[in-house]
Design a protein around this motif. Structure first.
Motif, PDB file in Angstrom:
ATOM      1  N   ALA A 100       0.838  -1.206   0.000  1.00 50.26           N
ATOM      2  CA  ALA A 100       0.000   0.000   0.000  1.00 50.26           C
ATOM      3  C   ALA A 100       0.871   1.254   0.000  1.00 50.26           C
ATOM      4  O   ALA A 100       1.940   1.293   0.635  1.00 50.26           O
ATOM      5  N   ALA A 101       0.406   2.285  -0.700  1.00 51.31           N
ATOM      6  CA  ALA A 101       1.156   3.543  -0.766  1.00 51.31           C
ATOM      7  C   ALA A 101       1.278   4.197   0.606  1.00 51.31           C
ATOM      8  O   ALA A 101       2.297   4.830   0.908  1.00 51.31           O
ATOM      9  N   HIS A 102       0.263   4.044   1.447  1.00 48.18           N
ATOM     10  CA  HIS A 102       0.303   4.713   2.747  1.00 48.18           C
ATOM     11  C   HIS A 102       1.366   4.112   3.672  1.00 48.18           C
ATOM     12  O   HIS A 102       1.668   4.686   4.721  1.00 48.18           O
ATOM     13  N   CYS A 103       1.933   2.994   3.268  1.00 49.21           N
ATOM     14  CA  CYS A 103       2.986   2.360   4.070  1.00 49.21           C
ATOM     15  C   CYS A 103       4.361   2.969   3.813  1.00 49.21           C
ATOM     16  O   CYS A 103       5.304   2.690   4.556  1.00 49.21           O
ATOM     17  N   ILE A 104       4.473   3.780   2.785  1.00 51.34           N
ATOM     18  CA  ILE A 104       5.779   4.240   2.320  1.00 51.34           C
ATOM     19  C   ILE A 104       6.068   5.667   2.773  1.00 51.34           C
ATOM     20  O   ILE A 104       5.230   6.559   2.659  1.00 51.34           O
ATOM     21  N   THR A 124      14.363   3.873   5.523  1.00 52.63           N
ATOM     22  CA  THR A 124      15.048   2.803   4.800  1.00 52.63           C
ATOM     23  C   THR A 124      14.295   1.510   5.059  1.00 52.63           C
ATOM     24  O   THR A 124      13.969   1.196   6.215  1.00 52.63           O
ATOM     25  N   TYR A 125      14.020   0.751   3.994  1.00 53.84           N
ATOM     26  CA  TYR A 125      13.191  -0.443   4.123  1.00 53.84           C
ATOM     27  C   TYR A 125      13.949  -1.711   3.737  1.00 53.84           C
ATOM     28  O   TYR A 125      14.948  -1.667   3.024  1.00 53.84           O
ATOM     29  N   ARG A 126      13.413  -2.802   4.215  1.00 49.12           N
ATOM     30  CA  ARG A 126      13.790  -4.119   3.721  1.00 49.12           C
ATOM     31  C   ARG A 126      12.518  -4.959   3.651  1.00 49.12           C
ATOM     32  O   ARG A 126      11.482  -4.604   4.239  1.00 49.12           O
ATOM     33  N   VAL A 127      12.580  -6.073   2.927  1.00 49.63           N
ATOM     34  CA  VAL A 127      11.451  -6.986   2.806  1.00 49.63           C
ATOM     35  C   VAL A 127      11.862  -8.343   3.366  1.00 49.63           C
ATOM     36  O   VAL A 127      12.917  -8.872   3.013  1.00 49.63           O
ATOM     37  N   VAL A 128      11.028  -8.884   4.260  1.00 56.95           N
ATOM     38  CA  VAL A 128      11.293 -10.195   4.845  1.00 56.95           C
ATOM     39  C   VAL A 128      10.258 -11.171   4.299  1.00 56.95           C
ATOM     40  O   VAL A 128       9.050 -10.916   4.362  1.00 56.95           O
ATOM     41  N   LEU A 129      10.734 -12.269   3.738  1.00 55.21           N
ATOM     42  CA  LEU A 129       9.865 -13.269   3.107  1.00 55.21           C
ATOM     43  C   LEU A 129       9.940 -14.586   3.862  1.00 55.21           C
ATOM     44  O   LEU A 129      10.905 -14.853   4.581  1.00 55.21           O
ATOM     45  N   GLU A 147      15.494 -16.205  13.720  1.00 51.48           N
ATOM     46  CA  GLU A 147      16.179 -17.333  13.081  1.00 51.48           C
ATOM     47  C   GLU A 147      15.184 -18.311  12.462  1.00 51.48           C
ATOM     48  O   GLU A 147      15.498 -19.488  12.294  1.00 51.48           O
ATOM     49  N   GLU A 148      14.009 -17.830  12.098  1.00 57.02           N
ATOM     50  CA  GLU A 148      12.976 -18.718  11.577  1.00 57.02           C
ATOM     51  C   GLU A 148      13.446 -19.409  10.293  1.00 57.02           C
ATOM     52  O   GLU A 148      13.832 -18.740   9.330  1.00 57.02           O
ATOM     53  N   PRO A 149      13.412 -20.741  10.251  1.00 59.56           N
ATOM     54  CA  PRO A 149      13.838 -21.462   9.043  1.00 59.56           C
ATOM     55  C   PRO A 149      12.987 -21.082   7.833  1.00 59.56           C
ATOM     56  O   PRO A 149      11.762 -20.954   7.939  1.00 59.56           O
ATOM     57  N   GLY A 150      13.631 -20.910   6.696  1.00 61.88           N
ATOM     58  CA  GLY A 150      12.920 -20.622   5.464  1.00 61.88           C
ATOM     59  C   GLY A 150      12.634 -19.155   5.213  1.00 61.88           C
ATOM     60  O   GLY A 150      12.086 -18.802   4.171  1.00 61.88           O
ATOM     61  N   SER A 151      13.009 -18.284   6.154  1.00 61.86           N
ATOM     62  CA  SER A 151      12.766 -16.855   5.969  1.00 61.86           C
ATOM     63  C   SER A 151      14.052 -16.154   5.542  1.00 61.86           C
ATOM     64  O   SER A 151      15.149 -16.561   5.927  1.00 61.86           O
ATOM     65  N   VAL A 152      13.881 -15.115   4.721  1.00 61.75           N
ATOM     66  CA  VAL A 152      15.035 -14.342   4.256  1.00 61.75           C
ATOM     67  C   VAL A 152      14.682 -12.860   4.259  1.00 61.75           C
ATOM     68  O   VAL A 152      13.517 -12.483   4.090  1.00 61.75           O
ATOM     69  N   ALA A 153      15.680 -12.024   4.454  1.00 59.95           N
ATOM     70  CA  ALA A 153      15.515 -10.569   4.389  1.00 59.95           C
ATOM     71  C   ALA A 153      16.255 -10.060   3.160  1.00 59.95           C
ATOM     72  O   ALA A 153      17.403 -10.437   2.914  1.00 59.95           O
ATOM     73  N   VAL A 154      15.589  -9.210   2.388  1.00 60.18           N
ATOM     74  CA  VAL A 154      16.151  -8.698   1.142  1.00 60.18           C
ATOM     75  C   VAL A 154      16.055  -7.178   1.141  1.00 60.18           C
ATOM     76  O   VAL A 154      15.043  -6.604   1.561  1.00 60.18           O
ATOM     77  N   GLY A 155      17.096  -6.545   0.651  1.00 60.39           N
ATOM     78  CA  GLY A 155      17.093  -5.089   0.549  1.00 60.39           C
ATOM     79  C   GLY A 155      16.179  -4.603  -0.561  1.00 60.39           C
ATOM     80  O   GLY A 155      15.697  -5.379  -1.393  1.00 60.39           O
ATOM     81  N   VAL A 156      15.956  -3.289  -0.575  1.00 60.27           N
ATOM     82  CA  VAL A 156      15.069  -2.668  -1.559  1.00 60.27           C
ATOM     83  C   VAL A 156      15.881  -1.843  -2.541  1.00 60.27           C
ATOM     84  O   VAL A 156      16.704  -1.019  -2.138  1.00 60.27           O
ATOM     85  N   GLU A 157      15.661  -2.076  -3.847  1.00 61.28           N
ATOM     86  CA  GLU A 157      16.349  -1.301  -4.872  1.00 61.28           C
ATOM     87  C   GLU A 157      15.629   0.018  -5.148  1.00 61.28           C
ATOM     88  O   GLU A 157      16.247   1.079  -5.212  1.00 61.28           O
ATOM     89  N   LYS A 158      14.300  -0.051  -5.312  1.00 54.09           N
ATOM     90  CA  LYS A 158      13.524   1.168  -5.530  1.00 54.09           C
ATOM     91  C   LYS A 158      12.070   0.930  -5.167  1.00 54.09           C
ATOM     92  O   LYS A 158      11.599  -0.213  -5.120  1.00 54.09           O
TER      93      LYS A 158
END
Length: 214
Positions: free
Chosen positions: A72-76, A81-86, A95-106
């Motif tokens: 959502a736009a209202h989240c931005i 500085t943001y990251r996305v955790v999947l 340390e949850e198995p199967g989860s990763v954190a990824v940086g944001v390009e744009k």
């Protein structure tokens, strides 16, 4: 808030869009939400911002390509500085198995996003790198352009929103069933009247569940 963004989930092959490796326990009706079955919504992401060296959850989102997230736009905020955790189920489990954190390009916020009218509340996040699909991380399916969901179509909202008004954020991923309310009903004066637009999706309406803060 009765408005909710719904993605039509279409089944595909293993690790194809919208194909969860773990089945969800969908029930006929959910009151107030419930803990989701771990990794039954593998396209769910946690958008997090950095403050004083720590990361904090702010909004949910959906993985729509291996390097793109819909939120959502209202989240931005341009100041954060943001990251996305999947692949996340429990936010506090670092340390949850199967989860990763990824940086944001744009981040691309809809050019016509209006915070006063709450229209075009949508944003795209390009990840700094593509993610590998797995049992815990998969891409969602986008519905065909122009698709209109019929009244009472079953949609689910998922996320780590507040458990009650002004209450704490959920630590475990939540899910709640919010059936679609068609435009003819939602645009009545006893509902949202002129505030709802044909481009919006209304859902819920029984006064029990809200998709705010998820």
């Amino acid at each position: 808030m009765l408005g909710a963004l719904c993605l039509a989930v279409l089944l595909g092959y293993a690790y194809g869009c919208g194909q969860a490796a773990v089945a969800s326990l969908h029930v006929p009706r959910v009151v107030g939400g419930e803990d989701a079955v771990p990794h039954s919504w593998p396209w769910q992401i946690s958008l997090q911002y950095s403050r004083n060296g720590e990361w904090y959850h702010t909004c949910g989102g959906t993985l729509i390509e291996t390097n793109w997230v819909l939120t959502a736009a209202h989240c931005i905020s341009s100041t954060l500085t943001y990251r996305v955790v999947l692949g996340k189920q429990v936010l506090s489990d670092e340390e949850e198995p199967g989860s990763v954190a990824v940086g944001v390009e744009k981040i691309i916020v809809h050019e016509n996003w209006n915070s006063l009218l709450i229209v075009n509340d949508i944003a795209l996040i390009k990840l700094a790198e593509e993610v590998q699909e797995s049992e815990t991380i998969q891409v969602a399916c986008l519905p065909p352009a122009g698709q209109i969901l019929e009244n009472n179509y079953p949609c689910y909202v998922t996320g780590w929103g507040r458990l009650w008004t002004n209450g704490p954020l959920a630590d475990v991923l939540q899910q709640a069933l919010l059936p679609v309310v068609d435009y003819e009903t939602c645009s009545q004066w006893s509902w949202w009247g002129i505030y709802v637009l044909p481009s919006m999706v209304c859902a819920g309406g029984d006064g029990v569940i809200s998709s705010c803060n998820v």
